[in-house]
Scaffold this motif. Structure first.
Motif, mmCIF file in Angstrom:
data_model
loop_
_atom_site.group_PDB
_atom_site.id
_atom_site.type_symbol
_atom_site.label_atom_id
_atom_site.label_comp_id
_atom_site.label_asym_id
_atom_site.label_seq_id
_atom_site.Cartn_x
_atom_site.Cartn_y
_atom_site.Cartn_z
ATOM 1 N N PRO A 208 34.823 -51.258 -15.447
ATOM 2 C CA PRO A 208 34.165 -50.374 -16.432
ATOM 3 C C PRO A 208 34.668 -50.661 -17.844
ATOM 4 C CG PRO A 208 35.903 -49.180 -15.287
ATOM 5 C CD PRO A 208 35.824 -50.539 -14.627
ATOM 6 N N ARG B 179 28.787 -41.949 -10.287
ATOM 7 C CA ARG B 179 27.579 -42.433 -9.612
ATOM 8 C C ARG B 179 27.698 -43.902 -9.290
ATOM 9 N NH1 ARG B 179 21.844 -43.522 -12.106
ATOM 10 N NH2 ARG B 179 20.550 -43.644 -10.240
ATOM 11 N N LEU C 162 21.974 -51.595 -13.336
ATOM 12 C CA LEU C 162 22.992 -50.541 -13.294
ATOM 13 C C LEU C 162 23.602 -50.466 -11.895
ATOM 14 C CD1 LEU C 162 24.289 -48.047 -14.775
ATOM 15 C CD2 LEU C 162 22.522 -46.674 -13.631
ATOM 16 N N GLU D 85 28.221 -45.477 -12.850
ATOM 17 C CA GLU D 85 28.368 -44.692 -14.074
ATOM 18 C C GLU D 85 29.735 -44.028 -14.085
ATOM 19 O OE1 GLU D 85 25.179 -41.904 -14.356
ATOM 20 O OE2 GLU D 85 23.696 -43.417 -14.967
ATOM 21 N N ASP E 28 32.118 -41.150 -16.147
ATOM 22 C CA ASP E 28 32.147 -40.029 -17.089
ATOM 23 C C ASP E 28 33.521 -39.986 -17.767
ATOM 24 O OD1 ASP E 28 31.962 -37.722 -18.506
ATOM 25 O OD2 ASP E 28 31.740 -36.390 -16.762
ATOM 26 N N SER F 108 27.877 -40.279 -20.099
ATOM 27 C CA SER F 108 28.352 -41.219 -19.086
ATOM 28 C C SER F 108 28.246 -42.658 -19.579
ATOM 29 C CB SER F 108 27.542 -41.063 -17.797
ATOM 30 O OG SER F 108 27.812 -39.815 -17.203
ATOM 31 N N SER F 109 29.214 -43.459 -19.200
ATOM 32 C CA SER F 109 29.235 -44.878 -19.587
ATOM 33 C C SER F 109 28.675 -45.706 -18.421
ATOM 34 C CB SER F 109 30.661 -45.313 -19.915
ATOM 35 O OG SER F 109 30.720 -46.698 -20.143
ATOM 36 N N PRO F 110 27.600 -46.456 -18.643
ATOM 37 C CA PRO F 110 27.025 -47.249 -17.557
ATOM 38 C C PRO F 110 27.823 -48.525 -17.298
ATOM 39 C CG PRO F 110 25.781 -47.608 -19.556
ATOM 40 C CD PRO F 110 26.832 -46.573 -19.888
ATOM 41 N N TYR G 250 27.090 -52.307 -15.728
ATOM 42 C CA TYR G 250 25.988 -53.189 -15.351
ATOM 43 C C TYR G 250 26.501 -54.434 -14.616
ATOM 44 C CZ TYR G 250 23.457 -50.376 -18.786
ATOM 45 O OH TYR G 250 22.911 -49.331 -19.482
#
Length: 307
Positions: free
Chosen positions: A71, A79, A93, A96, A98, A108-110, A112
């Protein structure tokens, strides 16, 4: 005077007896014949064959070009919309995070997918607190599988790309199934801690029975000694730092021959000097022999069934 004559007669009689005994025919003393010891042995005719050296290794099947995904920010993993084994496209994606903390709220930070491939590992579950060094997932191409293994530093001199191997999967060990593979990449460094070198093999054919993550046992062929004289290692004796064997002669005696031994593999030894093709080497019963003794063959494996 009478006594003197009597003594003379007795002396003369004794002399006569001695002369008679002396003239008797003499018989030679006959010693019992000593029976020659004959030793029971088994021999084998020397022949030429190939001797293949190999290494036994353990490894793991992994997806080619596997990438760990991290991340961009720490927080709580809220998620994970992908599943283990699912295919993802580059930029899709996959999670996620938080980053909110008590008293503050952030979006929230995605996370990928950096490459296209299959999800080969999801080590964390939803709700886990993560940092920027936490692995969220592993993505790799499971259509092209490879094997990773480590080889001790003492064995790396024989390594080269292209060496062939037989790979056994733990899942099929009771079925006697092997999968052919070969080395395609060798790490240029030796790990200072484990004193090993990382080696990568690739399967020669695709097989749906092979899955990423499987544990494997590897039979890696290394040096091939072609058309060399080979004898059983158990037939070789040692004395004063030298190696020798007993060779059976045509007159059923044996000769002690010094030899030079090369490679040894699975109970077979390469002989680089001292023997010729066709020699009969004693392979059983040689411990009690000495140079020149008589032997008889029992259960011969020698060519022509010599006894």
């Amino acid at each position: 005077m009478y006594l003197t004559k009597k003594k003379i007669l007795m002396v003369l009689a004794a002399i006569a007896v001695l002369l008679a005994l002396a003239n008797l025919p003499k018989k030679k003393m006959q010693l019992p014949a000593v029976e020659e010891t004959v030793y029971t042995v088994k021999s084998e005719r020397v022949s030429r064959s190939d001797l293949q050296e190999y290494l036994r290794l353990n490894g793991t099947v992994k997806a080619e070009n596997t990438i760990s995904v991290f991340p961009d920010i720490g927080g709580k993993l809220t998620r994970v919309p992908v599943t283990l084994g699912s295919y993802v496209k580059k930029g899709q994606l996959i999670a996620e995070v938080d980053p909110s903390s008590p008293g503050s709220h952030y979006a929230s930070s995605p996370v990928y997918a950096p490459i296209a491939g299959y999800i080969t590992s999801l080590p964390l579950t939803t709700g886990t607190t993560v940092t920027t060094s936490s692995e969220i997932a592993h993505i790799g191409n499971i259509n092209n599988l490879q094997i990773e293994c480590k080889i001790p530093e003492s064995k790396i001199a024989v390594l080269q790309n292209g060496l062939t191997a037989r790979v056994g999967l733990e899942a099929y060990k009771n079925q006697g199934i092997d999968f052919p593979a070969h080395i395609f990449r060798i790490s240029p460094i030796v790990d200072e801690t484990s004193r090993t070198k990382q080696v990568y093999l690739i399967f020669d054919t695709n097989d749906e029975r092979i899955n990423a993550g499987m544990y494997v046992k590897i039979h890696l062929n290394t040096i091939l000694h072609e058309n060399v004289i080979v004898i059983p290692t158990d037939s070789i004796l040692s004395e004063s730092g030298k190696k020798y064997v007993y060779v059976k002669n045509a007159d059923s005696t044996v000769s002690k021959k010094e030899i030079t031994v090369g490679a040894s593999v699975d109970g077979k030894a390469e002989i680089t000097s001292g023997l010729s093709e066709g020699d009969l080497v004693v392979i059983n019963g040689m411990q009690v022999l000495s140079d020149g003794v008589k032997v008889k063959e029992v259960g011969s494996s020698a060519e022509g069934g010599e006894k």
